[in-house]
Design a protein around this motif. Structure first.
Motif, PDB file in Angstrom:
ATOM      1  N   PHE A  48       0.839  -1.193   0.000  1.00  0.00           N
ATOM      2  CA  PHE A  48       0.000   0.000   0.000  1.00  0.00           C
ATOM      3  C   PHE A  48       0.879   1.250   0.000  1.00  0.00           C
ATOM      4  CE2 PHE A  48      -2.962  -3.171   1.347  1.00  0.00           C
ATOM      5  CZ  PHE A  48      -4.224  -2.709   1.011  1.00  0.00           C
ATOM      6  N   ASP A  49       0.425   2.252  -0.713  1.00  0.00           N
ATOM      7  CA  ASP A  49       1.078   3.562  -0.718  1.00  0.00           C
ATOM      8  C   ASP A  49       0.561   4.335   0.495  1.00  0.00           C
ATOM      9  OD1 ASP A  49       1.892   6.166  -1.159  1.00  0.00           O
ATOM     10  OD2 ASP A  49       1.633   6.037  -3.332  1.00  0.00           O
ATOM     11  N   ARG A  50       1.455   4.689   1.402  1.00  0.00           N
ATOM     12  CA  ARG A  50       1.031   5.350   2.639  1.00  0.00           C
ATOM     13  C   ARG A  50       0.399   6.720   2.387  1.00  0.00           C
ATOM     14  NH1 ARG A  50       2.593   3.205   7.504  1.00  0.00           N
ATOM     15  NH2 ARG A  50       4.177   1.551   7.476  1.00  0.00           N
ATOM     16  N   SER A  51       0.828   7.419   1.358  1.00  0.00           N
ATOM     17  CA  SER A  51       0.315   8.763   1.111  1.00  0.00           C
ATOM     18  C   SER A  51      -1.151   8.752   0.689  1.00  0.00           C
ATOM     19  CB  SER A  51       1.157   9.467   0.046  1.00  0.00           C
ATOM     20  OG  SER A  51       1.022   8.800  -1.202  1.00  0.00           O
ATOM     21  N   THR A  52      -1.581   7.672   0.030  1.00  0.00           N
ATOM     22  CA  THR A  52      -2.969   7.587  -0.425  1.00  0.00           C
ATOM     23  C   THR A  52      -3.733   6.464   0.264  1.00  0.00           C
ATOM     24  OG1 THR A  52      -2.342   6.105  -2.243  1.00  0.00           O
ATOM     25  CG2 THR A  52      -2.322   8.474  -2.696  1.00  0.00           C
ATOM     26  N   ASN A  53      -2.992   5.624   0.935  1.00  0.00           N
ATOM     27  CA  ASN A  53      -3.570   4.445   1.589  1.00  0.00           C
ATOM     28  C   ASN A  53      -4.294   3.545   0.577  1.00  0.00           C
ATOM     29  OD1 ASN A  53      -3.869   2.886   3.936  1.00  0.00           O
ATOM     30  ND2 ASN A  53      -5.955   3.643   4.285  1.00  0.00           N
ATOM     31  N   LYS A  54      -3.795   3.553  -0.645  1.00  0.00           N
ATOM     32  CA  LYS A  54      -4.359   2.712  -1.692  1.00  0.00           C
ATOM     33  C   LYS A  54      -3.342   1.637  -2.069  1.00  0.00           C
ATOM     34  CE  LYS A  54      -7.411   6.173  -3.741  1.00  0.00           C
ATOM     35  NZ  LYS A  54      -7.776   6.915  -4.974  1.00  0.00           N
ATOM     36  N   PRO A  55      -3.849   0.498  -2.521  1.00  0.00           N
ATOM     37  CA  PRO A  55      -2.921  -0.598  -2.854  1.00  0.00           C
ATOM     38  C   PRO A  55      -2.078  -0.285  -4.081  1.00  0.00           C
ATOM     39  CG  PRO A  55      -5.155  -1.178  -3.500  1.00  0.00           C
ATOM     40  CD  PRO A  55      -5.266   0.106  -2.712  1.00  0.00           C
ATOM     41  N   VAL A  56      -0.825  -0.625  -3.998  1.00  0.00           N
ATOM     42  CA  VAL A  56       0.068  -0.513  -5.147  1.00  0.00           C
ATOM     43  C   VAL A  56      -0.112  -1.723  -6.057  1.00  0.00           C
ATOM     44  CG1 VAL A  56       2.488  -0.386  -5.872  1.00  0.00           C
ATOM     45  CG2 VAL A  56       1.713   0.849  -3.826  1.00  0.00           C
ATOM     46  N   GLN A  57      -0.364  -2.867  -5.460  1.00  0.00           N
ATOM     47  CA  GLN A  57      -0.663  -4.101  -6.189  1.00  0.00           C
ATOM     48  C   GLN A  57      -2.100  -4.501  -5.895  1.00  0.00           C
ATOM     49  OE1 GLN A  57       2.448  -6.511  -4.422  1.00  0.00           O
ATOM     50  NE2 GLN A  57       3.598  -6.531  -6.337  1.00  0.00           N
ATOM     51  N   GLU A  58      -2.792  -4.922  -6.933  1.00  0.00           N
ATOM     52  CA  GLU A  58      -4.195  -5.296  -6.761  1.00  0.00           C
ATOM     53  C   GLU A  58      -4.524  -6.477  -7.667  1.00  0.00           C
ATOM     54  OE1 GLU A  58      -8.503  -2.977  -6.450  1.00  0.00           O
ATOM     55  OE2 GLU A  58      -6.802  -2.044  -7.446  1.00  0.00           O
ATOM     56  N   TRP A  59      -5.160  -7.475  -7.097  1.00  0.00           N
ATOM     57  CA  TRP A  59      -5.598  -8.647  -7.854  1.00  0.00           C
ATOM     58  C   TRP A  59      -7.086  -8.508  -8.124  1.00  0.00           C
ATOM     59  CZ3 TRP A  59      -1.885  -8.543  -4.185  1.00  0.00           C
ATOM     60  CH2 TRP A  59      -0.644  -9.106  -4.505  1.00  0.00           C
ATOM     61  N   ILE A  60      -7.457  -8.699  -9.395  1.00  0.00           N
ATOM     62  CA  ILE A  60      -8.836  -8.449  -9.813  1.00  0.00           C
ATOM     63  C   ILE A  60      -9.394  -9.686 -10.510  1.00  0.00           C
ATOM     64  CG2 ILE A  60     -10.336  -7.028 -11.270  1.00  0.00           C
ATOM     65  CD1 ILE A  60      -8.284  -4.784 -10.975  1.00  0.00           C
ATOM     66  N   VAL A  61     -10.616 -10.062 -10.157  1.00  0.00           N
ATOM     67  CA  VAL A  61     -11.358 -11.124 -10.851  1.00  0.00           C
ATOM     68  C   VAL A  61     -12.578 -10.469 -11.480  1.00  0.00           C
ATOM     69  CG1 VAL A  61     -12.580 -13.315 -10.658  1.00  0.00           C
ATOM     70  CG2 VAL A  61     -10.538 -12.904  -9.263  1.00  0.00           C
ATOM     71  N   ASN A  62     -12.656 -10.494 -12.791  1.00  0.00           N
ATOM     72  CA  ASN A  62     -13.729  -9.837 -13.530  1.00  0.00           C
ATOM     73  C   ASN A  62     -15.001 -10.679 -13.535  1.00  0.00           C
ATOM     74  OD1 ASN A  62     -12.027  -7.606 -14.427  1.00  0.00           O
ATOM     75  ND2 ASN A  62     -10.998  -9.145 -15.703  1.00  0.00           N
ATOM     76  N   PRO A  63     -16.140 -10.075 -13.891  1.00  0.00           N
ATOM     77  CA  PRO A  63     -17.412 -10.817 -13.894  1.00  0.00           C
ATOM     78  C   PRO A  63     -17.426 -12.054 -14.782  1.00  0.00           C
ATOM     79  CG  PRO A  63     -17.832  -8.453 -13.986  1.00  0.00           C
ATOM     80  CD  PRO A  63     -16.345  -8.630 -14.131  1.00  0.00           C
ATOM     81  N   ASP A  64     -16.593 -12.065 -15.844  1.00  0.00           N
ATOM     82  CA  ASP A  64     -16.552 -13.233 -16.727  1.00  0.00           C
ATOM     83  C   ASP A  64     -15.575 -14.293 -16.245  1.00  0.00           C
ATOM     84  OD1 ASP A  64     -14.198 -11.942 -17.197  1.00  0.00           O
ATOM     85  OD2 ASP A  64     -14.373 -11.893 -19.383  1.00  0.00           O
ATOM     86  N   GLY A  65     -14.964 -14.072 -15.054  1.00  0.00           N
ATOM     87  CA  GLY A  65     -14.057 -15.066 -14.494  1.00  0.00           C
ATOM     88  C   GLY A  65     -12.601 -14.844 -14.823  1.00  0.00           C
ATOM     89  N   THR A  66     -12.300 -13.967 -15.771  1.00  0.00           N
ATOM     90  CA  THR A  66     -10.906 -13.670 -16.078  1.00  0.00           C
ATOM     91  C   THR A  66     -10.273 -12.920 -14.910  1.00  0.00           C
ATOM     92  OG1 THR A  66     -11.539 -11.624 -17.194  1.00  0.00           O
ATOM     93  CG2 THR A  66     -11.319 -13.611 -18.550  1.00  0.00           C
ATOM     94  N   ALA A  67      -8.984 -13.112 -14.716  1.00  0.00           N
ATOM     95  CA  ALA A  67      -8.294 -12.511 -13.577  1.00  0.00           C
ATOM     96  C   ALA A  67      -7.020 -11.821 -14.042  1.00  0.00           C
ATOM     97  CB  ALA A  67      -7.972 -13.572 -12.535  1.00  0.00           C
ATOM     98  N   GLU A  68      -6.609 -10.806 -13.287  1.00  0.00           N
ATOM     99  CA  GLU A  68      -5.411 -10.058 -13.618  1.00  0.00           C
ATOM    100  C   GLU A  68      -4.856  -9.401 -12.369  1.00  0.00           C
ATOM    101  OE1 GLU A  68      -6.309  -6.695 -16.145  1.00  0.00           O
ATOM    102  OE2 GLU A  68      -8.397  -6.742 -15.467  1.00  0.00           O
ATOM    103  N   MET A  69      -3.573  -9.081 -12.436  1.00  0.00           N
ATOM    104  CA  MET A  69      -2.916  -8.359 -11.351  1.00  0.00           C
ATOM    105  C   MET A  69      -2.476  -7.001 -11.893  1.00  0.00           C
ATOM    106  SD  MET A  69      -0.020  -7.246  -9.634  1.00  0.00           S
ATOM    107  CE  MET A  69       1.477  -8.144 -10.069  1.00  0.00           C
ATOM    108  N   LYS A  70      -2.876  -5.937 -11.214  1.00  0.00           N
ATOM    109  CA  LYS A  70      -2.557  -4.590 -11.652  1.00  0.00           C
ATOM    110  C   LYS A  70      -1.649  -3.912 -10.637  1.00  0.00           C
ATOM    111  CE  LYS A  70      -6.662  -3.560 -14.448  1.00  0.00           C
ATOM    112  NZ  LYS A  70      -7.805  -2.620 -14.620  1.00  0.00           N
ATOM    113  N   GLU A  71      -0.732  -3.122 -11.162  1.00  0.00           N
ATOM    114  CA  GLU A  71       0.128  -2.300 -10.323  1.00  0.00           C
ATOM    115  C   GLU A  71      -0.154  -0.838 -10.647  1.00  0.00           C
ATOM    116  OE1 GLU A  71       3.952  -5.330  -9.756  1.00  0.00           O
ATOM    117  OE2 GLU A  71       4.206  -3.328 -10.628  1.00  0.00           O
TER     118      GLU A  71
END
Length: 278
Positions: free
Chosen positions: A61-84
């Motif tokens: 997490f970025d302390r200045s925004t308290n938001k994740p720097v890395q995020e794992w996402i599962v889309n409605p169609d079941g596909t998955a991805e990792m975003k930075e």
């Protein structure tokens, strides 16, 4: 015969180099229906594989925004991805480092296995198919038999399963938060759609070629018909077909007037006395 249950390690007593006592305590009912099998193993040497009941992964997490720097996402169609995400902090220590905090998250083993069995959008970059291994073990297949199928030892197979569960843990955690919104597409349906698209594209690509072939055949047939017509139509040779002079030719053309007049003059000028039949 194999027994799987979820005990808690109550105590470990290392009496000597040759003797270690491990006390397991089961309070969760995971031995229900297996007590008879457990009694049969009493006093025998068994192979015990101790696997964790949950797996951990770290999210930054970025302390200045308290938001994740890395995020794992599962889309409605079941596909998955990792975003930075891009980090918005300025340089903290003059060396390009920013203030990042890491949070360790735990994911239950059963949840990870459930996700692995349902998801087919990402593949495990290892040497086993975790879906196949987990499915066979759940169906009661012996660990040694499954390991033999993959041509590896029991310990190596367990190590690969561990790697797979750790790899899928963040995706399983993300899926669990939106599982009601996700519809996994069946692998067979996906393959069928890909095949249908391929067939359609192949058919579309062949249509123009087929049309050109058909057009070429039509042109060739027309050319052959014209050649046959020219060969079959008799020509008119004035010298050889003298009896046709004065008559309409096969094409319906009348003979020239000057030829008719010359023929008539010649007939009139003939002397009747020269006629041998008179």
């Amino acid at each position: 015969m194999s027994i799987e249950f979820k005990p808690t390690i109550k105590s470990i007593n290392i009496a000597s180099e040759d003797l270690t006592k491990i006390t397991l305590e089961v309070k969760n009912g995971s031995l229900d229906g297996q007590y008879e099998d457990l009694r049969k193993l009493s006093g025998k040497t068994v192979v015990v594989a101790m696997l964790p009941d949950h797996y951990s992964y770290t999210q930054k997490f970025d302390r200045s925004t308290n938001k994740p720097v890395q995020e794992w996402i599962v889309n409605p169609d079941g596909t998955a991805e990792m975003k930075e995400t891009e980090q918005t902090q300025l340089d903290v220590d003059g060396k390009g480092n920013i203030d990042i905090r890491e949070i360790e998250k735990k994911v239950d083993k059963d949840l990870i296995d459930e996700y692995i069995m349902k998801s087919n959008s990402i593949e495990f970059p290892g040497i086993i198919n975790p879906r196949d291994v987990i499915s066979r073990l759940d169906q009661g297949d012996d660990l040694g038999e499954v390991a033999d199928a993959y041509e590896m030892s029991d310990a190596a197979l367990l190590a690969e399963i561990e790697k797979a569960r750790k790899y899928f843990a963040p995706f399983a955690d993300a899926w669990n938060k939106v599982r009601d919104e996700v519809v996994f597409q069946d692998a067979d349906e996906t393959d069928s759609e890909v095949d249908d698209d391929s067939d359609s594209k192949e058919s579309d690509s062949e249509d123009p070629k087929q049309e050109m072939n058909n057009l070429s055949e039509e042109i060739q047939n027309v050319s052959e018909d014209e050649i046959d017509a020219n060969e079959e139509t008799p020509g008119v040779d004035v010298e050889a077909e003298g009896d046709l002079l004065g008559q309409s030719d096969p094409y319906g053309n009348e003979p020239p007037e000057n030829e008719d007049s010359e023929s008539d003059d010649q007939t009139d000028d003939a002397d009747p006395e020269d006629d041998p039949y008179k």
